[in-house]
Motif scaffolding. Structure first.
Motif, PDB file in Angstrom:
ATOM      1  N   ALA A 117      70.519  92.436  64.666  1.00  0.00           N
ATOM      2  CA  ALA A 117      69.362  92.271  63.778  1.00  0.00           C
ATOM      3  C   ALA A 117      69.149  93.472  62.868  1.00  0.00           C
ATOM      4  CB  ALA A 117      68.101  92.010  64.605  1.00  0.00           C
ATOM      5  N   THR A 118      69.431  94.687  63.376  1.00  0.00           N
ATOM      6  CA  THR A 118      69.128  95.887  62.591  1.00  0.00           C
ATOM      7  C   THR A 118      70.366  96.636  62.119  1.00  0.00           C
ATOM      8  OG1 THR A 118      69.087  97.338  64.523  1.00  0.00           O
ATOM      9  CG2 THR A 118      67.011  96.231  63.937  1.00  0.00           C
ATOM     10  N   GLY A 119      71.495  96.403  62.767  1.00  0.00           N
ATOM     11  CA  GLY A 119      72.706  97.158  62.440  1.00  0.00           C
ATOM     12  C   GLY A 119      72.722  98.544  63.060  1.00  0.00           C
ATOM     13  N   ALA A 120      71.684  98.886  63.791  1.00  0.00           N
ATOM     14  CA  ALA A 120      71.578 100.208  64.414  1.00  0.00           C
ATOM     15  C   ALA A 120      72.245 100.202  65.791  1.00  0.00           C
ATOM     16  CB  ALA A 120      70.109 100.595  64.564  1.00  0.00           C
ATOM     17  N   PRO A 121      72.716 101.372  66.240  1.00  0.00           N
ATOM     18  CA  PRO A 121      73.259 101.445  67.601  1.00  0.00           C
ATOM     19  C   PRO A 121      72.203 101.022  68.628  1.00  0.00           C
ATOM     20  CG  PRO A 121      73.835 103.412  66.374  1.00  0.00           C
ATOM     21  CD  PRO A 121      72.845 102.646  65.525  1.00  0.00           C
TER      22      PRO A 121
END
Length: 149
Positions: A117-121
């Motif tokens: 959803a966020t592309g964050a780790p």
């Protein structure tokens, strides 16, 4: 698994290691979590011998971690994680994060688990208590079962 000989029949960690304790089983689960389904794809991706892969898949099927089903064309079987197998996501994520911190030198490239959803780790896996605070070996204990007999 009535015929299973357990390393420590009263310890959930020991039983889990008995079921998943070799590198191939966990790597098969990791790949299945990433969408691998076909025998040939497991073999190619892992570089594992056919006989070892067959043995590990049989064990994962017997443990109820994976199930076999026909593919869309009905020509071959594919292997899918069961609910029990999908529950290993947290274990694999925790192993991955431990490896990111301790199995690579600083700056060495490695794969990273990302939140779609966020592309964050993905944030570090943490065990929390009913109060919401962090739990670790200093504020938990194991209630052991003594062998009968």
């Amino acid at each position: 698994m009535p015929d299973q000989e357990w390393t420590d029949p009263y310890c959930p960690v020991a039983r889990t290691v008995d079921l998943l304790g070799d590198r191939w089983s966990l790597l098969i689960v990791r790949d299945a979590l990433e969408g691998v389904r076909r025998f040939s794809d497991f073999q190619r991706g892992l570089g594992i011998a056919r006989n070892i892969l067959s043995d590990r898949l049989r064990s994962l099927l017997a443990a109820g971690i994976m199930a076999q089903r026909p593919n869309e064309r009905g020509t071959r079987s594919e292997y899918v994680l069961t609910d029990r197998g999908r529950e290993l996501f947290t274990v694999v994520a925790a192993l991955r994060q431990w490896g990111e911190r301790h199995a690579f030198t600083p700056g060495e490239e490695h794969s990273v688990l990302l939140d779609t959803a966020t592309g964050a780790p993905v944030p570090p896996v943490a065990v929390t208590g009913a109060h919401g605070g962090a739990l670790d070996e200093t504020n938990t204990h194991v209630r052991r079962v003594e062998p009968r007999g």
